[in-house]
Motif scaffolding. Structure first.
Motif, PDB file in Angstrom:
ATOM      1  N   ARG A  65       5.158   7.121  -7.516  1.00 51.09           N
ATOM      2  CA  ARG A  65       4.461   5.872  -7.245  1.00 51.09           C
ATOM      3  C   ARG A  65       4.129   5.147  -8.547  1.00 51.09           C
ATOM      4  NH1 ARG A  65      -1.027   7.083  -7.975  1.00 51.09           N
ATOM      5  NH2 ARG A  65      -1.618   5.228  -6.793  1.00 51.09           N
ATOM      6  N   ASP A  66       5.001   5.262  -9.529  1.00 53.96           N
ATOM      7  CA  ASP A  66       4.742   4.616 -10.809  1.00 53.96           C
ATOM      8  C   ASP A  66       5.183   3.153 -10.769  1.00 53.96           C
ATOM      9  OD1 ASP A  66       7.439   4.925 -10.688  1.00 53.96           O
ATOM     10  OD2 ASP A  66       7.615   6.196 -12.454  1.00 53.96           O
ATOM     11  N   GLY A  67       4.951   2.463 -11.892  1.00 50.96           N
ATOM     12  CA  GLY A  67       5.265   1.052 -11.948  1.00 50.96           C
ATOM     13  C   GLY A  67       6.744   0.755 -11.824  1.00 50.96           C
ATOM     14  N   THR A  68       7.596   1.624 -12.366  1.00 50.25           N
ATOM     15  CA  THR A  68       9.037   1.393 -12.294  1.00 50.25           C
ATOM     16  C   THR A  68       9.532   1.455 -10.853  1.00 50.25           C
ATOM     17  OG1 THR A  68       9.326   2.340 -14.503  1.00 50.25           O
ATOM     18  CG2 THR A  68      11.274   2.201 -13.093  1.00 50.25           C
ATOM     19  N   THR A  69       9.061   2.453 -10.101  1.00 49.83           N
ATOM     20  CA  THR A  69       9.493   2.590  -8.712  1.00 49.83           C
ATOM     21  C   THR A  69       9.075   1.382  -7.894  1.00 49.83           C
ATOM     22  OG1 THR A  69       9.299   4.994  -8.887  1.00 49.83           O
ATOM     23  CG2 THR A  69       9.399   4.059  -6.676  1.00 49.83           C
ATOM     24  N   TRP A  70       7.827   0.970  -8.074  1.00 50.20           N
ATOM     25  CA  TRP A  70       7.351  -0.197  -7.327  1.00 50.20           C
ATOM     26  C   TRP A  70       8.049  -1.465  -7.800  1.00 50.20           C
ATOM     27  CZ3 TRP A  70       5.119  -1.344  -3.001  1.00 50.20           C
ATOM     28  CH2 TRP A  70       4.309  -0.404  -2.362  1.00 50.20           C
ATOM     29  N   ASP A  83       0.855  -1.190   0.000  1.00 50.76           N
ATOM     30  CA  ASP A  83       0.000   0.000   0.000  1.00 50.76           C
ATOM     31  C   ASP A  83       0.883   1.231   0.000  1.00 50.76           C
ATOM     32  OD1 ASP A  83      -2.308   1.410  -0.116  1.00 50.76           O
ATOM     33  OD2 ASP A  83      -2.911   1.096   1.956  1.00 50.76           O
ATOM     34  N   GLU A  84       0.249   2.394  -0.138  1.00 55.54           N
ATOM     35  CA  GLU A  84       0.949   3.671  -0.174  1.00 55.54           C
ATOM     36  C   GLU A  84       0.340   4.612   0.852  1.00 55.54           C
ATOM     37  OE1 GLU A  84       1.476   3.596  -5.036  1.00 55.54           O
ATOM     38  OE2 GLU A  84      -0.318   4.418  -4.080  1.00 55.54           O
ATOM     39  N   ILE A  85       1.203   5.407   1.479  1.00 55.29           N
ATOM     40  CA  ILE A  85       0.755   6.471   2.362  1.00 55.29           C
ATOM     41  C   ILE A  85       1.446   7.748   1.906  1.00 55.29           C
ATOM     42  CG2 ILE A  85       2.545   5.992   4.077  1.00 55.29           C
ATOM     43  CD1 ILE A  85       0.597   6.923   6.234  1.00 55.29           C
ATOM     44  N   PHE A  86       0.721   8.864   1.983  1.00 59.38           N
ATOM     45  CA  PHE A  86       1.237  10.134   1.465  1.00 59.38           C
ATOM     46  C   PHE A  86       1.356  11.142   2.593  1.00 59.38           C
ATOM     47  CE2 PHE A  86      -0.680   7.965  -2.068  1.00 59.38           C
ATOM     48  CZ  PHE A  86       0.128   8.260  -3.146  1.00 59.38           C
ATOM     49  N   GLN A  87       2.400  11.965   2.494  1.00 65.06           N
ATOM     50  CA  GLN A  87       2.580  13.090   3.393  1.00 65.06           C
ATOM     51  C   GLN A  87       3.190  14.221   2.585  1.00 65.06           C
ATOM     52  OE1 GLN A  87       1.532  13.471   6.433  1.00 65.06           O
ATOM     53  NE2 GLN A  87       2.399  15.490   6.760  1.00 65.06           N
ATOM     54  N   GLY A  88       2.464  15.318   2.457  1.00 64.32           N
ATOM     55  CA  GLY A  88       2.951  16.407   1.631  1.00 64.32           C
ATOM     56  C   GLY A  88       3.136  16.002   0.185  1.00 64.32           C
ATOM     57  N   ARG A  89       2.214  15.196  -0.339  1.00 66.61           N
ATOM     58  CA  ARG A  89       2.235  14.709  -1.718  1.00 66.61           C
ATOM     59  C   ARG A  89       3.440  13.821  -2.024  1.00 66.61           C
ATOM     60  NH1 ARG A  89       0.331  19.984  -5.340  1.00 66.61           N
ATOM     61  NH2 ARG A  89      -1.656  20.329  -4.243  1.00 66.61           N
ATOM     62  N   LYS A  90       4.105  13.356  -1.000  1.00 68.40           N
ATOM     63  CA  LYS A  90       5.232  12.447  -1.198  1.00 68.40           C
ATOM     64  C   LYS A  90       4.818  11.062  -0.744  1.00 68.40           C
ATOM     65  CE  LYS A  90      10.193  12.008  -0.334  1.00 68.40           C
ATOM     66  NZ  LYS A  90      11.362  12.595   0.351  1.00 68.40           N
ATOM     67  N   PRO A  91       4.960  10.035  -1.623  1.00 67.08           N
ATOM     68  CA  PRO A  91       4.479   8.699  -1.252  1.00 67.08           C
ATOM     69  C   PRO A  91       5.511   7.929  -0.442  1.00 67.08           C
ATOM     70  CG  PRO A  91       5.254   8.675  -3.505  1.00 67.08           C
ATOM     71  CD  PRO A  91       5.406  10.102  -3.020  1.00 67.08           C
ATOM     72  N   CYS A  92       5.004   7.032   0.363  1.00 63.01           N
ATOM     73  CA  CYS A  92       5.823   6.059   1.073  1.00 63.01           C
ATOM     74  C   CYS A  92       5.336   4.678   0.662  1.00 63.01           C
ATOM     75  CB  CYS A  92       5.726   6.242   2.585  1.00 63.01           C
ATOM     76  SG  CYS A  92       6.517   4.921   3.535  1.00 63.01           S
ATOM     77  N   GLY A 127      -0.082   1.892  -9.725  1.00 65.25           N
ATOM     78  CA  GLY A 127       1.346   1.702  -9.562  1.00 65.25           C
ATOM     79  C   GLY A 127       1.693   0.384  -8.905  1.00 65.25           C
ATOM     80  N   LEU A 128       0.881  -0.064  -7.941  1.00 63.67           N
ATOM     81  CA  LEU A 128       1.143  -1.313  -7.235  1.00 63.67           C
ATOM     82  C   LEU A 128       1.121  -2.494  -8.195  1.00 63.67           C
ATOM     83  CD1 LEU A 128      -1.118  -0.709  -4.105  1.00 63.67           C
ATOM     84  CD2 LEU A 128       1.306  -0.259  -4.330  1.00 63.67           C
ATOM     85  N   GLN A 129       0.082  -2.554  -9.022  1.00 60.69           N
ATOM     86  CA  GLN A 129      -0.047  -3.673  -9.946  1.00 60.69           C
ATOM     87  C   GLN A 129       0.920  -3.548 -11.125  1.00 60.69           C
ATOM     88  OE1 GLN A 129      -4.166  -4.238 -10.981  1.00 60.69           O
ATOM     89  NE2 GLN A 129      -4.878  -3.956  -8.880  1.00 60.69           N
ATOM     90  N   ALA A 130       1.153  -2.315 -11.586  1.00 63.01           N
ATOM     91  CA  ALA A 130       2.089  -2.128 -12.690  1.00 63.01           C
ATOM     92  C   ALA A 130       3.510  -2.509 -12.280  1.00 63.01           C
ATOM     93  CB  ALA A 130       2.056  -0.678 -13.178  1.00 63.01           C
ATOM     94  N   GLY A 131       3.874  -2.240 -11.032  1.00 63.59           N
ATOM     95  CA  GLY A 131       5.201  -2.611 -10.561  1.00 63.59           C
ATOM     96  C   GLY A 131       5.417  -4.110 -10.571  1.00 63.59           C
ATOM     97  N   LEU A 132       4.377  -4.861 -10.208  1.00 67.24           N
ATOM     98  CA  LEU A 132       4.478  -6.319 -10.229  1.00 67.24           C
ATOM     99  C   LEU A 132       4.663  -6.836 -11.653  1.00 67.24           C
ATOM    100  CD1 LEU A 132       4.393  -8.629  -8.163  1.00 67.24           C
ATOM    101  CD2 LEU A 132       1.969  -8.889  -8.681  1.00 67.24           C
ATOM    102  N   LYS A 133       4.001  -6.200 -12.612  1.00 69.21           N
ATOM    103  CA  LYS A 133       4.141  -6.615 -14.014  1.00 69.21           C
ATOM    104  C   LYS A 133       5.524  -6.249 -14.556  1.00 69.21           C
ATOM    105  CE  LYS A 133      -0.801  -6.227 -15.032  1.00 69.21           C
ATOM    106  NZ  LYS A 133      -1.842  -5.543 -15.850  1.00 69.21           N
TER     107      LYS A 133
END
Length: 492
Positions: free
Chosen positions: A175-180, A146-155, A204-210
């Motif tokens: 939070r794109d597919g490449t990062t994940w 999952d992702e959590i955001f703070q100041g538009r920055k994802p974790c 992004g979560l599913q794209a990263g797995l692909k």
């Protein structure tokens, strides 16, 4: 200042006697100690002891030391008063750098600059990052991403659904597919083995797995689906009560018009006549009741175990879900239809965990009688409440089957609710620091993975222990190894 046990010997007198006792034998005449003992009314033993103390003190002061600034040394008395003071002070501190500065002053009477505190935290965060990445987890994990955001920055967060172990907790630029994808590959390189991976509908979560091209079963998040259904239930309930309120208001207006009741002020304003309001209320209540019934059927169809403690049939679950989807669309409401369309699109993914369970348990439970199957499944469901002992509570003939059933059911996974719970715990820290400092998340991950749970089915164990790491260090030992790597003990 404390008082001497011999008050007639003040400090200057003691210094004079110490100088006399430090004189070597040739310079100190024979009988001089006896003479001093008689003059000051003390024993010879006292004088010799005073000389030894003076020699030890001078040796400690005059012994050569390491050049340069010396480390600070001090003592701290941990008594009841200090504990009470700490109890009062700690709730007043929020954990920011300036609050840490104030806490050092209030508790330890030590003044440190904000730069010193920030540098210490940065160094500790770097050490915690290295330590977290060095942890080896022997058991396969039930991944929850999952992702959590703070100041538009994802974790980017990855949690083990079985042990609640935080596997990854790092801030990212996007939070794109490449990062994940890179995140998944890094976890694989660290030795993390995924049994499956559950996540919400984030692209992004599913794209990263692909993009990572990992052969990991992807499970749709049932938690978010039920959460959406809960919000829809609340809307339908409010609509039904509003329709009933409209009927009640239209009824009072009708009685006023017929002169059966009288009220002060202007006439009531109604949006619908009584007959139409009753018709709309009946439809709203009927729609709400139908929705509640269909939702309960959908929820039951997605359960792996039936109310009679039997393994569900995937074919039966699929037929129930398809019928419920058709009936939901007949309720003729846009949000219900959208929910039904979403459910229909996710139907193969929702049935995949049930199909996996059936494929693994059918060969094991098939040869058993129906009552034995029900007993084993019932016993597994209530294993914590019953505190089952395999050697005494399970018949010997069923123990191998019980172990296989327990191992398989423990791997049944289709939700990312633990990741959501972790984010609820993280949120106050992120708000206090107004962002994600590089040192914060590694230290929080270190703390979480080593802290023992206080209640629930995991009570008394840490996430690392539940993940199969049995010889790990305690949280206090880890902090000692990170902050004081060259010494086993440090004075307070």
């Amino acid at each position: 200042m404390g008082h001497y046990r011999l008050p007639e010997l003040d400090l200057s007198t003691r210094m004079t006697l110490a100088v006399e006792m430090l004189r070597p034998i040739p310079d100190r005449e024979w009988g001089r100690v006896t003479e001093l003992a008689a003059q000051y009314d003390v024993s010879r033993e006292f004088l010799y002891k005073l000389g030894e103390q003076a020699r030890a003190g001078l040796s400690a002061v005059l012994t050569p030391k390491q050049p340069g600034p010396q480390p600070e040394a001090g003592t701290l008395t941990i008594d009841r008063a200090f504990i009470r003071r700490a109890i009062v002070v700690l709730p007043l501190l929020k954990g920011s750098v300036r609050d840490i500065q104030q806490g050092l002053s209030l508790l330890f009477d030590q003044e440190r600059s904000t730069g010193y505190i920030s540098q210490t935290l940065r160094a500790a965060g770097e050490q915690a990052t290295i330590y977290n990445q060095s942890q080896k987890v022997p058991l396969p994990i039930l991944g929850e991403a999952d992702e959590i955001f703070q100041g538009r920055k994802p974790c980017l967060t990855v949690v083990d659904g079985r042990s609640f172990l935080v596997v990854n907790l790092t801030p990212a630029e996007s939070r794109d597919g490449t990062t994940w994808g890179v995140t998944y590959l890094n976890l694989i390189e660290r030795g993390i083995q995924f049994q499956d991976l559950a996540c919400d509908g984030g692209s992004g979560l599913q794209a990263g797995l692909k993009e990572a091209e990992l052969a990991i079963p992807l499970r749709p998040d049932l938690f978010h689906l039920l959460q959406e259904a809960h919000h829809l239930t609340r809307r339908l309930e409010r609509a039904a009560y509003k329709a009933l309120e409209t009927v009640e208001r239209a009824g009072r207006d009708d009685l006023e018009r017929r002169g059966l009741i009288r009220r002060r002020g202007r006439r009531l304003k109604i949006s619908l006549p009584l007959a139409q309001a009753e018709l709309e209320a009946a439809r709203a209540v009927e729609r709400f009741d139908a929705w509640r019934w269909l939702l309960s059927e959908i929820r039951q169809a997605l359960e792996p175990i039936s109310p009679t403690d039997q393994l569900v049939s995937v074919a039966t679950s699929q037929a129930t879900l398809e019928t419920a989807t058709t009936l939901l669309k007949e309720l003729a409401r846009a949000d219900i239809t959208a929910f039904a369309d979403d459910l229909q699109a996710k139907l193969p993914d929702l049935l995949a965990p049930l199909l996996w369970l059936q494929q693994h348990l059918a060969p094991v439970l098939g040869p058993l009688a129906a009552d034995n199957q029900a007993f084993l499944i019932w016993a597994w469901q209530h294993r914590h409440a019953l505190s089952l002992d395999l050697d005494t509570d399970i018949p010997e003939t069923l123990r191998p089957v019980w172990q296989a059933v327990a191992d398989t059911l423990s791997l049944f996974h289709r939700s990312s609710s633990l990741a959501e719970s972790l984010h609820s715990w993280l949120r106050p820290y992120l708000q206090i620091h107004r962002g994600m400092p590089q040192w914060l998340l590694p230290l929080l991950q270190l703390f979480w993975n080593h802290h023992p749970f206080q209640r629930g089915k995991r009570a008394g164990s840490t996430p690392l222990q539940l993940a199969g790491v049995q010889d790990g260090l305690s949280l206090a030992q880890v902090l000692d190894s990170l902050l004081c790597p060259n010494s086993s003990a440090q004075p307070i």
